[in-house]
Design a protein around this motif. Structure first.
Motif, short mmCIF file in Angstrom:
data_model
loop_
_atom_site.label_atom_id
_atom_site.label_comp_id
_atom_site.label_asym_id
_atom_site.label_seq_id
_atom_site.Cartn_x
_atom_site.Cartn_y
_atom_site.Cartn_z
N GLU A 1 0.83 -1.21 0.00
CA GLU A 1 0.00 0.00 0.00
C GLU A 1 0.87 1.26 0.00
O GLU A 1 0.50 2.27 -0.63
CB GLU A 1 -0.92 0.00 1.23
N ILE B 1 -7.73 5.05 2.17
CA ILE B 1 -6.65 5.63 2.99
C ILE B 1 -7.22 6.03 4.35
O ILE B 1 -6.64 5.75 5.40
CB ILE B 1 -6.03 6.85 2.27
N ARG C 1 1.76 1.78 -3.45
CA ARG C 1 0.60 2.27 -4.21
C ARG C 1 0.33 3.74 -3.93
O ARG C 1 -0.18 4.46 -4.81
CB ARG C 1 -0.64 1.45 -3.85
N LEU C 2 0.64 4.16 -2.70
CA LEU C 2 0.45 5.59 -2.38
C LEU C 2 1.25 6.46 -3.33
O LEU C 2 0.85 7.58 -3.65
CB LEU C 2 0.89 5.88 -0.95
N MET D 1 -5.06 3.79 -4.98
CA MET D 1 -5.77 3.57 -3.72
C MET D 1 -6.72 4.75 -3.50
O MET D 1 -6.32 5.90 -3.60
CB MET D 1 -4.76 3.48 -2.58
N SER D 2 -7.99 4.45 -3.21
CA SER D 2 -8.96 5.53 -3.05
C SER D 2 -8.74 6.26 -1.73
O SER D 2 -8.17 5.71 -0.79
CB SER D 2 -10.37 4.95 -3.09
N THR E 1 -0.95 7.15 -6.14
CA THR E 1 -2.34 7.50 -5.84
C THR E 1 -2.67 8.94 -6.22
O THR E 1 -3.77 9.23 -6.69
CB THR E 1 -2.62 7.30 -4.33
N THR F 1 -6.73 17.18 -0.81
CA THR F 1 -6.76 15.72 -0.72
C THR F 1 -6.57 15.26 0.73
O THR F 1 -7.32 14.41 1.22
CB THR F 1 -5.64 15.12 -1.60
N HIS G 1 -2.80 4.83 -12.18
CA HIS G 1 -3.17 3.74 -11.28
C HIS G 1 -2.98 2.40 -11.97
O HIS G 1 -3.79 2.00 -12.78
CB HIS G 1 -4.61 3.89 -10.81
#
Lengths: 232, 484
Positions: A104, B6, A107-108, B1-2, A111, B399, A117
Motif C-alpha cells: 500500500e 486511505i 501504491r500511495l 488507492m482511493s 495515488t 486531498t 493507477h
C-alpha cells in the motif's frame, strides 16, 4: 534537459528579524536520465534545494524548469500535480506511512497522480526491490534496509522523470548502504529516470560520474569562502 | 488507492481510539433513534386509541378534552352526567316510544323523533356510564351495541373478538342484567376470567364495593386501545347498583311506571317486583316482563337514568359538523371530536415533552460529535509527518483534508448504523411489552419517518466535527514536518 536551474535564490526569515539567504545558485542543469550526486556540509541547503526542485518550497527568485515546466509559474496545486507526476522522492528517514502495508505504501506513490493507477506496477516494483514476499508487512515489521527498499519502490511508482534522494543511505548499515545505492541507481537506469542524490559521504559520491559540490554551485558559500580568504 | 481506503486504513491503525469514539457516537445515535421510536409509538398509540369507530363524543358542557379523556381513554373524572332524555334525542320516534314502553317515562317522549335522530340515521349512538372502578380499572356501563358496532385497529375495521366467552346481551331469561366483559389487561392483571364474579367499587378505586356482583361472560382479545383496560358491564345492571339511580319524586316515578304498563305504585324501579313472576303473558325477549318472570329486578325508569357520555357515529359524515354545532347551541351538552382533541393534546402537552427529550438526546449526539473532533484532533500531532509525506508524494491540501474528513465520515457511518441497530434491537426485545401496553407492534425494521434524517444529520455533525482537524491537516507545513 530534465532540470534547469537559473539564478535561484532562497531566503528564510530569521527569528530575530531579517532574512538569511540559504541558496543562491546561478546555474545548475541535469540531462535526461543523468545521475548526479550533490555533496555538501550538513545545514548547507542540500535538502532545501531538493524541496525547491520538488515544489515543496517556493524560491524567492530565479527559475526552476523541470521537464520543460517552469515551476515558479505554477500555483500550489500545479506544483502538487507536477510533484505527483514528475518527481520521485526518497527520504533519509524513509517516511513510510505506518498504517499501510509495504504494498500500500508503494501504491500511495501513484495515488495522487493522474491516470497512473496500475495495480500490477506496485507488485512489480516490490518484486524488483526483493520484497514481493513482504508485500503485506507493515513498516514496523520490516528491517531498516527493507523499509528503504520499499521507499525506493514508492518513489518510482509514479514513473517520475527525476528521482530526488536525500541521503538515502544515512540510516542504513554500510552493507545495506551499498545495496540500497545500487538499487536506486540501477532502478533509475532501468526506468530512464534522472537521479539527483544528496549525500555528505565522499565514498558514495565517488561512485557517480558527475559530482557537484554545493559550496561550489551556491554563491552564498562562494562569497563566504572568498571573504574568509580575503580576511586571511 | 482511493481516499476513503486511505481514511479507513488510518481508522484501523488507531483501532482502540477509533472504536471507542465510534461507540460513543453509536450510543448517541441509539438514544436519538430510541426517542424517535418512542415518539412514533406514543403518536401511533394516541391515534390508535382515538380510532375507535365513532366520530363524536357527546357529554355535558365543560372541557372537550376532559370529555375525550374520560370517554375515550377512561382517564380523568367525568364532568357531570347527561339525562337519559338527552341520549334519546339521537333516536327516531319509534325507538323513543319503545324506550318509554320498556323502561317507563313521560309518554310525550315517545311522541316525537329525537332532535338529532336525522343526523345519526344509519349510524349509532352508544351510551356510556362511568364512575365505578374494578381495582384500578374503570367500570364502563354500556349496551351490547358497544361490541356489535364499534370497530378498532389502524383502519378501524376490526371487530371485537374474545379470548374467551362472549359479549353481554340484552336482558332475557338466559341472560341477566349483571353480566360483564373484561378488557384483556383487566383480566390478566386481576386474574379473573369467564364465570368469575366482580364487584365494582363506587366512585374511586378505593371506594366502597357494591353489593351487586357482575358475572364475567367474556374476555376481550387485546385491541391496543383503552378498551383493554376497562371492565364493561351491562348498562341496565350498572343502573341497578346501589346509588346509581337519580333520585326522583314519587309522582314522577309513578307516572313513569305507568307508562311501562304497571299499576301506579306497583313497584319501585330497581327493586324486586313481588309476584310479577307469576304472569303467563311474559316473553323471554321482553326485559321488563322477563324480570317479572324471573323474579328479578325492574330496570330504572327513564327519569332515574343518566349517561356520562354518548358515542356517536353519523350515518353520513357530512352531518357531523352540523350536528356538533346544534348540540353546542343547546344549554346542556357538547359534542367533541376525539381525533381533534387527541391532536390538541399531542401538540400542547405530549409533543413538547417529547421534543424536550429529543433536544436532550440531540445534545448527546453533539457531545458524541465533539468526541469525534477530540479523538481525531488529538491524533493530528502524531500524523503531521504522515500528512507531509503524502503532500510530498503529490497529495494536494484538499486531498489530505478530504482524507481526514473521510475518517470522520467513517466514524459517523459506522456509529450511525450501529446506533440505529442497537436502538432497534432494544425496541425489538421490548416489542412484546410495548405491544401489550400500547397495542403498537414494533418490528426490528419498523422505522419512523424522522429516523431517515438521523443518519444524514449524524454524518453532517461528524463532518463539522472533522473540520478542525481537517483544517490542521490543510495547514500542515510540508518542509518542516518532513525534516522533523
Amino acid at each position: 534537459m530534465v532540470l534547469a536551474i537559473h539564478d535561484l535564490v532562497k531566503r528564510f526569515d530569521q527569528p530575530g528579524g531579517g532574512q538569511l539567504t540559504v541558496l543562491d545558485i546561478p546555474r545548475f542543469e541535469m540531462a535526461d536520465g543523468e545521475q548526479v550526486v550533490l555533496i555538501g556540509e550538513s545545514g548547507g541547503g542540500k535538502t532545501t534545494l531538493l524541496h525547491l526542485i520538488a515544489g515543496i518550497l517556493v524560491p524567492d527568485s530565479g527559475s526552476i524548469r523541470l521537464d520543460q515546466l517552469e515551476l515558479t509559474r505554477l500555483s500550489e496545486q500545479g506544483r502538487d500535480r507536477m510533484r505527483a507526476s514528475k518527481i520521485g522522492y526518497v527520504f533519509q528517514t524513509f517516511n513510510l506511512l505506518p498504517a499501510f502495508t509495504a504494498l500500500e505504501n508503494v501504491r500511495l506513490g501513484m495515488t495522487f497522480g493522474h491516470g497512473r493507477h496500475d495495480p500490477s506496477r506496485a507488485v512489480e516494483l516490490l518484486d524488483r526491490v526483493g520484497l514481493a514476499e513482504r508485500a503485506g508487512y507493515r513498516p514496523s515489521q520490516l528491517s531498516v534496509g527493507q523499509q528503504q527498499r520499499v521507499a525506493i519502490a514508492r518513489a518510482l511508482a509514479g514513473r517520475p522523470k527525476l528521482l530526488l534522494a536525500d541521503e538515502p543511505t544515512a540510516n542504513v548499515d554500510p552493507k545495506s548502504s551499498e545495496s540500497v545505492l545500487e538499487l536506486i541507481r540501477g532502478s533509475c537506469r532501468d526506468e530512464g529516470v534522472a537521479l539527483l542524490m544528496v549525500t555528505h559521504s565522499m565514498e558514495i559520491a565517488s561512485q557517480f560520474e558527475r559530482v557537484e559540490k554545493l559550496d561550489e554551485i551556491n554563491r552564498v558559500f562562494a562569497e563566504v569562502s572568498n571573504a574568509t580568504a580575503t580576511d586571511a | 488507492m482511493s481516499l476513503i481506503r486511505i481514511a479507513w486504513r488510518n481508522f484501523c491503525y488507531r483501532a482502540l481510539s477509533s472504536v471507542l469514539t465510534t461507540f460513543s457516537l453509536a450510543l448517541g445515535v441509539g438514544l436519538v433513534v430510541l426517542v424517535l421510536a418512542i415518539y412514533g409509538i406514543v403518536s401511533e398509540a394516541f391515534v390508535r386509541n382515538a380510532s375507535v369507530g365513532y366520530n363524536l363524543v357527546v357529554g355535558p358542557k365543560g372541557s372537550a378534552l376532559q370529555l375525550t379523556l374520560n370517554s375515550v381513554f377512561y382517564l380523568s373524572q367525568p364532568i357531570e352526567n347527561l339525562s337519559y332524555t338527552e341520549y334519546m334525542e339521537f333516536f327516531s320516534q319509534e325507538e323513543r316510544a319503545e324506550m318509554v314502553s320498556r323502561y317507563g317515562g313521560d309518554p310525550a317522549l315517545g311522541e316525537r323523533a329525537g332532535k338529532y335522530a336525522g343526523y345519526v340515521a344509519g349510524g349509532f349512538a352508544i351510551p356510556l356510564a362511568l364512575g365505578d372502578y374494578y381495582g384500578e380499572f374503570r367500570v364502563v356501563g354500556t349496551t351490547p351495541e358497544f361490541f356489535e358496532k364499534l370497530r378498532h385497529g389502524p383502519d378501524v375495521d376490526q371487530e371485537f373478538t374474545f379470548t374467551e366467552g362472549r359479549a353481554f346481551r340484552e336482558k332475557s331469561a338466559e341472560h341477566g342484567y349483571f353480566e360483564a366483559v373484561l378488557g384483556s389487561r383487566v383480566a390478566r392483571q386481576m386474574g379473573v376470567g369467564v364465570g368469575d364474579e366482580i364487584h365494582p367499587a363506587h366512585g374511586d378505586p378505593e371506594g366502597k364495593g357494591h353489593a351487586e356482583g357482575f358475572t364475567v361472560v367474556g374476555v376481550l382479545d387485546p385491541t391496543g386501545t383503552p378498551n383493554d383496560r376497562a371492565a364493561f358491564v351491562n348498562l341496565e345492571g350498572f343502573y341497578l347498583m346501589e346509588g346509581h339511580a337519580t333520585p326522583v319524586d314519587e309522582e314522577t316515578l309513578a307516572k313513569a311506571a305507568e307508562a311501562r304498563g304497571e299499576s301506579s305504585g306497583g313497584g319501585v324501579s330497581g327493586e324486586v317486583e313481588s309476584g310479577s313472576g307469576e304472569s303467563d303473558a311474559v316473553t323471554a325477549d321482553d326485559p321488563a316482563t322477563a324480570d317479572a318472570e324471573a323474579g328479578g329486578r325492574q330496570p330504572l325508569t327513564i327519569p332515574e337514568r343518566e349517561v356520562t357520555s354518548i358515542l356517536i357515529r353519523n350515518g353520513n359524515m357530512m352531518f357531523a359538523p352540523v350536528m356538533q354545532n346544534k348540540i353546542k347551541e343547546g344549554d346542556r351538552a357538547q359534542a367533541a371530536a376525539p381525533i381533534g382533541e387527541i391532536n390538541k393534546l399531542m401538540s400542547y402537552i405530549v409533543g413538547p415533552l417529547l421534543q424536550a427529550l429529543m433536544g436532550i438526546t440531540l445534545i448527546t449526539c453533539v457531545v458524541a460529535a465533539v468526541g469525534v473532533l477530540v479523538s481525531i484532533y488529538n491524533s493530528m500531532n502524531d500524523r503531521r509527518r504522515d500528512i507531509a509525506v503524502m503532500r510530498a508524494l503529490g497529495a494536494r491540501r484538499g486531498t489530505v483534508t478530504s482524507i481526514i474528513l473521510g475518517e470522520s465520515l467513517i466514524i459517523a457511518a459506522i456509529g450511525g448504523v450501529l446506533g440505529w441497530f442497537l436502538a432497534h434491537a432494544a425496541l425489538y426485545v421490548s416489542g412484546g411489552y410495548i405491544e401489550r401496553q400500547t397495542g403498537v407492534s414494533v418490528g426490528l425494521f419498523t422505522t419512523s419517518d424522522y429516523e431517515l434524517w438521523v443518519l444524514p444529520l449524524v454524518v453532517l455533525l461528524a463532518l463539522v466535527a472533522g473540520l478542525l482537524p481537517a483544517l490542521t491537516a490543510y495547514r500542515t507545513d510540508v518542509g518542516s514536518n518532513l525534516s522533523a
